[in-house]
Write a protein that holds these residues in place. Structure first.
Motif, mmCIF file in Angstrom:
data_model
loop_
_atom_site.group_PDB
_atom_site.id
_atom_site.type_symbol
_atom_site.label_atom_id
_atom_site.label_comp_id
_atom_site.label_asym_id
_atom_site.label_seq_id
_atom_site.Cartn_x
_atom_site.Cartn_y
_atom_site.Cartn_z
ATOM 1 N N PHE A 93 -4.267 -8.271 -5.167
ATOM 2 C CA PHE A 93 -3.585 -6.993 -3.958
ATOM 3 C C PHE A 93 -4.014 -5.404 -3.920
ATOM 4 O O PHE A 93 -2.371 -5.781 -5.204
ATOM 5 C CB PHE A 93 -2.352 -6.960 -2.700
ATOM 6 N N ASN A 94 -4.305 -4.989 -3.582
ATOM 7 C CA ASN A 94 -4.119 -3.605 -4.753
ATOM 8 C C ASN A 94 -2.825 -2.671 -4.244
ATOM 9 O O ASN A 94 -2.641 -2.482 -2.962
ATOM 10 C CB ASN A 94 -5.287 -2.176 -4.052
ATOM 11 N N VAL A 95 -1.971 -2.102 -5.035
ATOM 12 C CA VAL A 95 -0.652 -1.736 -4.000
ATOM 13 C C VAL A 95 -0.082 -0.679 -4.285
ATOM 14 O O VAL A 95 -0.644 0.388 -6.033
ATOM 15 C CB VAL A 95 0.407 -2.994 -4.913
ATOM 16 N N TYR A 96 0.063 0.159 -3.585
ATOM 17 C CA TYR A 96 0.699 1.450 -3.439
ATOM 18 C C TYR A 96 2.035 1.224 -3.682
ATOM 19 O O TYR A 96 2.618 0.570 -2.304
ATOM 20 C CB TYR A 96 -0.167 2.232 -2.572
ATOM 21 N N VAL A 97 3.093 2.452 -4.066
ATOM 22 C CA VAL A 97 4.338 2.336 -3.884
ATOM 23 C C VAL A 97 4.773 3.693 -3.689
ATOM 24 O O VAL A 97 4.417 4.620 -4.425
ATOM 25 C CB VAL A 97 5.104 2.077 -5.606
ATOM 26 N N ILE A 98 4.959 4.056 -2.248
ATOM 27 C CA ILE A 98 6.086 5.524 -2.131
ATOM 28 C C ILE A 98 7.354 5.947 -3.086
ATOM 29 O O ILE A 98 7.743 4.978 -2.997
ATOM 30 C CB ILE A 98 6.401 5.461 -0.671
ATOM 31 N N ALA A 99 7.241 6.721 -4.211
ATOM 32 C CA ALA A 99 8.295 6.740 -5.084
ATOM 33 C C ALA A 99 9.607 7.145 -3.918
ATOM 34 O O ALA A 99 10.183 7.119 -4.847
ATOM 35 C CB ALA A 99 7.450 7.985 -5.823
ATOM 36 N N ASN A 100 9.022 8.016 -3.236
ATOM 37 C CA ASN A 100 10.499 8.929 -2.644
ATOM 38 C C ASN A 100 11.075 7.429 -2.240
ATOM 39 O O ASN A 100 12.070 8.741 -1.469
ATOM 40 C CB ASN A 100 10.406 9.796 -1.396
ATOM 41 N N ASN A 101 10.187 6.623 -2.078
ATOM 42 C CA ASN A 101 11.263 6.113 -0.715
ATOM 43 C C ASN A 101 11.571 4.415 -2.190
ATOM 44 O O ASN A 101 12.198 3.531 -1.657
ATOM 45 C CB ASN A 101 10.589 4.999 0.228
ATOM 46 N N THR A 102 11.500 4.341 -3.360
ATOM 47 C CA THR A 102 12.267 3.732 -3.635
ATOM 48 C C THR A 102 14.016 4.751 -4.332
ATOM 49 O O THR A 102 14.418 5.754 -4.962
ATOM 50 C CB THR A 102 11.666 3.580 -4.675
ATOM 51 N N ILE A 103 14.924 2.878 -4.884
ATOM 52 C CA ILE A 103 16.424 3.727 -5.523
ATOM 53 C C ILE A 103 16.541 2.584 -5.937
ATOM 54 O O ILE A 103 16.933 1.249 -5.540
ATOM 55 C CB ILE A 103 17.722 4.443 -3.907
#
Length: 255
Positions: free
Chosen positions: A202-212
Protein backbone atom coordinates in the motif's frame (compact mmCIF):
# COMPACT_ATOMS: atom_id res chain seq x y z
CA UNK A 1 -1.72 -4.98 -4.97
CA UNK A 2 -3.54 -1.75 -5.72
CA UNK A 3 -2.66 1.41 -3.88
CA UNK A 4 -4.72 2.30 -0.84
CA UNK A 5 -5.81 5.65 0.57
CA UNK A 6 -6.13 5.82 4.32
CA UNK A 7 -6.23 7.95 7.36
CA UNK A 8 -4.74 6.19 10.33
CA UNK A 9 -5.67 7.62 13.65
CA UNK A 10 -3.94 5.88 16.49
CA UNK A 11 -3.94 5.64 20.21
CA UNK A 12 -3.97 7.95 23.15
CA UNK A 13 -3.41 5.64 26.10
CA UNK A 14 -4.25 6.61 29.62
CA UNK A 15 -1.94 7.30 32.54
CA UNK A 16 0.37 9.38 30.39
CA UNK A 17 2.60 12.16 31.58
CA UNK A 18 0.70 15.06 30.01
CA UNK A 19 3.68 17.39 30.42
CA UNK A 20 5.66 15.23 27.96
CA UNK A 21 3.77 15.50 24.68
CA UNK A 22 5.48 15.58 21.30
CA UNK A 23 3.14 17.39 18.91
CA UNK A 24 3.87 19.79 16.08
CA UNK A 25 1.88 21.59 13.40
CA UNK A 26 5.04 22.52 11.47
CA UNK A 27 6.38 19.12 10.38
CA UNK A 28 7.42 19.52 6.73
CA UNK A 29 5.46 17.66 4.05
CA UNK A 30 7.24 15.21 1.75
CA UNK A 31 4.67 15.80 -1.00
CA UNK A 32 4.77 18.84 -3.31
CA UNK A 33 1.96 20.16 -5.47
CA UNK A 34 -1.67 19.09 -5.63
CA UNK A 35 -2.73 15.72 -4.26
CA UNK A 36 -5.62 13.38 -5.01
CA UNK A 37 -6.64 10.15 -3.32
CA UNK A 38 -8.38 8.90 -6.46
CA UNK A 39 -11.68 7.03 -6.56
CA UNK A 40 -11.02 4.10 -4.21
CA UNK A 41 -9.64 5.20 -0.86
CA UNK A 42 -10.31 4.44 2.78
CA UNK A 43 -9.80 6.16 6.12
CA UNK A 44 -8.53 4.23 9.13
CA UNK A 45 -9.08 5.79 12.57
CA UNK A 46 -7.13 3.88 15.20
CA UNK A 47 -8.20 3.44 18.80
CA UNK A 48 -9.81 6.80 19.43
CA UNK A 49 -11.44 5.51 22.58
CA UNK A 50 -12.36 7.41 25.73
CA UNK A 51 -9.76 5.66 27.89
CA UNK A 52 -7.00 6.96 25.64
CA UNK A 53 -8.07 10.29 24.17
CA UNK A 54 -9.52 11.31 27.52
CA UNK A 55 -6.01 11.20 28.98
CA UNK A 56 -4.88 14.29 27.07
CA UNK A 57 -8.07 16.29 26.51
CA UNK A 58 -7.20 18.94 29.11
CA UNK A 59 -3.74 19.73 27.73
CA UNK A 60 -3.04 22.37 25.08
CA UNK A 61 -1.32 19.93 22.74
CA UNK A 62 -3.92 17.27 23.38
CA UNK A 63 -6.72 19.67 22.53
CA UNK A 64 -4.90 20.64 19.33
CA UNK A 65 -4.61 16.96 18.42
CA UNK A 66 -8.32 16.36 19.08
CA UNK A 67 -9.29 19.45 17.06
CA UNK A 68 -7.14 18.45 14.09
CA UNK A 69 -8.36 14.86 14.18
CA UNK A 70 -12.00 15.96 14.38
CA UNK A 71 -11.45 18.43 11.55
CA UNK A 72 -10.18 15.63 9.32
CA UNK A 73 -12.93 13.15 10.21
CA UNK A 74 -15.65 15.76 9.65
CA UNK A 75 -14.16 16.71 6.27
CA UNK A 76 -14.13 13.04 5.24
CA UNK A 77 -17.76 12.61 6.31
CA UNK A 78 -18.83 15.61 4.20
CA UNK A 79 -17.78 13.88 0.99
CA UNK A 80 -20.57 12.62 -1.25
CA UNK A 81 -20.33 9.72 -1.18
CA UNK A 82 -17.93 9.50 1.76
CA UNK A 83 -15.01 7.08 1.54
CA UNK A 84 -14.99 4.01 3.75
CA UNK A 85 -13.81 4.96 7.25
CA UNK A 86 -12.73 2.18 9.59
CA UNK A 87 -12.56 2.85 13.33
CA UNK A 88 -10.75 0.43 15.63
CA UNK A 89 -11.51 -0.06 19.32
CA UNK A 90 -9.36 -1.81 21.89
CA UNK A 91 -11.36 -4.31 23.91
CA UNK A 92 -11.33 -7.99 24.86
CA UNK A 93 -13.89 -10.80 25.05
CA UNK A 94 -13.71 -10.82 28.85
CA UNK A 95 -11.87 -8.90 31.55
CA UNK A 96 -9.29 -11.74 31.60
CA UNK A 97 -8.13 -10.58 28.13
CA UNK A 98 -7.88 -14.10 26.56
CA UNK A 99 -6.83 -12.71 23.17
CA UNK A 100 -3.35 -11.79 24.40
CA UNK A 101 -0.69 -13.57 26.45
CA UNK A 102 0.09 -12.33 29.95
CA UNK A 103 3.75 -12.00 28.96
CA UNK A 104 3.10 -9.99 25.80
CA UNK A 105 4.18 -6.32 25.82
CA UNK A 106 0.77 -5.34 24.48
CA UNK A 107 -0.91 -7.00 27.47
CA UNK A 108 1.31 -5.07 29.86
CA UNK A 109 0.56 -1.82 28.07
CA UNK A 110 -3.21 -2.08 27.76
CA UNK A 111 -3.49 -3.31 31.34
CA UNK A 112 -2.55 0.25 32.30
CA UNK A 113 -5.96 1.44 31.03
CA UNK A 114 -7.90 -1.46 32.52
CA UNK A 115 -9.14 -4.81 31.21
CA UNK A 116 -11.51 -3.33 28.67
CA UNK A 117 -14.48 -5.28 27.34
CA UNK A 118 -16.88 -4.34 24.55
CA UNK A 119 -19.45 -2.80 26.89
CA UNK A 120 -17.03 -0.77 29.00
CA UNK A 121 -17.59 2.96 28.73
CA UNK A 122 -13.85 3.60 28.47
CA UNK A 123 -13.59 1.34 25.41
CA UNK A 124 -16.19 3.37 23.49
CA UNK A 125 -15.11 5.86 20.84
CA UNK A 126 -14.35 9.33 22.24
CA UNK A 127 -17.49 11.51 21.83
CA UNK A 128 -15.76 13.94 19.44
CA UNK A 129 -15.23 11.14 16.90
CA UNK A 130 -18.48 9.58 15.75
CA UNK A 131 -18.78 6.97 12.97
CA UNK A 132 -21.07 7.81 10.07
CA UNK A 133 -24.10 5.47 10.10
CA UNK A 134 -24.34 3.03 7.18
CA UNK A 135 -20.88 3.93 5.90
CA UNK A 136 -18.25 3.62 8.63
CA UNK A 137 -17.02 0.35 10.12
CA UNK A 138 -15.94 -0.29 13.73
CA UNK A 139 -13.53 -3.17 14.36
CA UNK A 140 -12.16 -4.75 17.50
CA UNK A 141 -8.37 -4.52 17.94
CA UNK A 142 -6.31 -6.60 20.39
CA UNK A 143 -2.74 -5.98 19.21
CA UNK A 144 -0.53 -3.07 18.13
CA UNK A 145 -1.10 -3.68 14.41
CA UNK A 146 -4.58 -2.54 13.44
CA UNK A 147 -5.24 -5.55 11.21
CA UNK A 148 -4.39 -8.40 13.59
CA UNK A 149 -7.16 -11.03 13.76
CA UNK A 150 -9.91 -8.86 12.30
CA UNK A 151 -11.38 -8.13 8.86
CA UNK A 152 -9.45 -4.94 8.11
CA UNK A 153 -7.48 -6.21 5.11
CA UNK A 154 -10.45 -8.29 3.93
CA UNK A 155 -12.61 -5.15 3.79
CA UNK A 156 -9.94 -3.20 1.93
CA UNK A 157 -9.41 -5.86 -0.70
CA UNK A 158 -13.10 -6.69 -1.19
CA UNK A 159 -13.93 -3.00 -1.57
CA UNK A 160 -11.10 -2.68 -4.14
CA UNK A 161 -9.40 0.11 -2.24
CA UNK A 162 -6.67 1.38 -4.55
CA UNK A 163 -5.43 4.73 -3.27
CA UNK A 164 -3.67 4.98 0.04
CA UNK A 165 -3.73 7.87 2.42
CA UNK A 166 -2.51 6.69 5.80
CA UNK A 167 -3.25 9.43 8.25
CA UNK A 168 -1.81 8.61 11.64
CA UNK A 169 -3.23 10.07 14.79
CA UNK A 170 -1.16 8.46 17.49
CA UNK A 171 -0.89 9.01 21.22
CA UNK A 172 1.25 6.86 23.53
CA UNK A 173 1.79 6.83 27.24
CA UNK A 174 4.63 6.66 29.74
CA UNK A 175 5.11 3.22 31.20
CA UNK A 176 6.68 2.31 34.51
CA UNK A 177 8.48 -0.79 33.21
CA UNK A 178 12.23 -0.98 33.65
CA UNK A 179 12.71 -0.59 29.90
CA UNK A 180 11.07 2.84 29.98
CA UNK A 181 8.79 4.32 27.30
CA UNK A 182 6.81 1.66 25.50
CA UNK A 183 3.44 0.66 24.25
CA UNK A 184 0.72 2.40 22.34
CA UNK A 185 2.43 5.32 20.71
CA UNK A 186 3.68 6.87 17.46
CA UNK A 187 6.68 4.60 17.86
CA UNK A 188 4.42 1.62 18.63
CA UNK A 189 0.97 1.13 17.11
CA UNK A 190 1.36 3.74 14.40
CA UNK A 191 4.74 2.59 13.20
CA UNK A 192 3.73 -1.08 13.39
CA UNK A 193 0.61 -0.52 11.30
CA UNK A 194 2.34 1.77 8.82
CA UNK A 195 5.12 -0.71 8.11
CA UNK A 196 2.71 -3.66 7.93
CA UNK A 197 0.58 -1.91 5.31
CA UNK A 198 3.66 -0.69 3.47
CA UNK A 199 4.87 -4.30 3.34
CA UNK A 200 1.52 -5.23 1.76
CA UNK A 201 2.33 -2.79 -1.06
CA UNK A 202 0.00 0.00 0.00
CA UNK A 203 1.17 3.52 -0.74
CA UNK A 204 1.00 5.18 2.68
CA UNK A 205 0.38 8.81 3.55
CA UNK A 206 0.67 10.07 7.14
CA UNK A 207 -0.99 13.30 8.33
CA UNK A 208 1.71 14.88 10.49
CA UNK A 209 -0.68 17.22 12.35
CA UNK A 210 -2.56 14.20 13.63
CA UNK A 211 0.30 12.40 15.33
CA UNK A 212 1.37 12.82 18.93
CA UNK A 213 3.97 11.12 21.13
CA UNK A 214 4.32 11.14 24.91
CA UNK A 215 6.98 10.39 27.47
CA UNK A 216 10.70 11.11 27.66
CA UNK A 217 12.08 12.77 24.51
CA UNK A 218 8.56 12.77 23.04
CA UNK A 219 9.18 15.67 20.66
CA UNK A 220 12.42 14.29 19.25
CA UNK A 221 10.95 10.79 18.86
CA UNK A 222 7.89 12.12 17.02
CA UNK A 223 10.07 14.28 14.76
CA UNK A 224 12.48 11.45 13.92
CA UNK A 225 9.62 9.14 12.95
CA UNK A 226 7.84 11.74 10.81
CA UNK A 227 10.89 13.41 9.27
CA UNK A 228 13.35 10.52 8.93
CA UNK A 229 11.99 6.98 9.40
CA UNK A 230 8.71 7.21 7.46
CA UNK A 231 10.10 9.16 4.47
CA UNK A 232 13.03 6.71 4.31
CA UNK A 233 10.70 3.75 3.59
CA UNK A 234 9.22 5.79 1.75
CA UNK A 235 5.90 6.58 3.41
CA UNK A 236 4.56 10.02 2.51
CA UNK A 237 4.05 12.62 5.25
CA UNK A 238 1.46 15.34 4.57
CA UNK A 239 -0.35 18.07 6.49
CA UNK A 240 -4.00 18.00 7.48
CA UNK A 241 -4.55 20.96 5.12
CA UNK A 242 -3.11 18.95 2.22
CA UNK A 243 -5.25 15.96 3.13
CA UNK A 244 -8.47 17.97 3.28
CA UNK A 245 -7.60 19.79 0.04
CA UNK A 246 -7.01 16.42 -1.64
CA UNK A 247 -10.58 15.39 -0.84
CA UNK A 248 -11.83 18.01 -3.31
CA UNK A 249 -9.95 16.20 -6.09
CA UNK A 250 -10.94 12.71 -4.96
CA UNK A 251 -14.11 10.75 -5.63
CA UNK A 252 -14.88 7.79 -3.40
CA UNK A 253 -16.56 4.82 -5.06
CA UNK A 254 -18.46 2.03 -3.33
CA UNK A 255 -18.89 -1.49 -4.69
Amino acid sequence: MKLLSWALLALAPALIDATELGYSTTTPSTVNGSLSFGSHYAVLNLDLITALVGSINTTTKGQAFIKSTGKWINAVHRQNPPPISIFSRIYFSTSLMPEVSLSAPFYQDVAEVGNLTESDELSQLYPAFKPLPNYDVVLQKTRYYAGTDNTLVQILRNQKIDTVVLVYHVIPFKMSHSWGMSGLRTSGVMLTTALALFDLDFNVYVIANNTIETGDDATSINNVILQSILPKMPLNVITVEQAIDALSRSNATYY
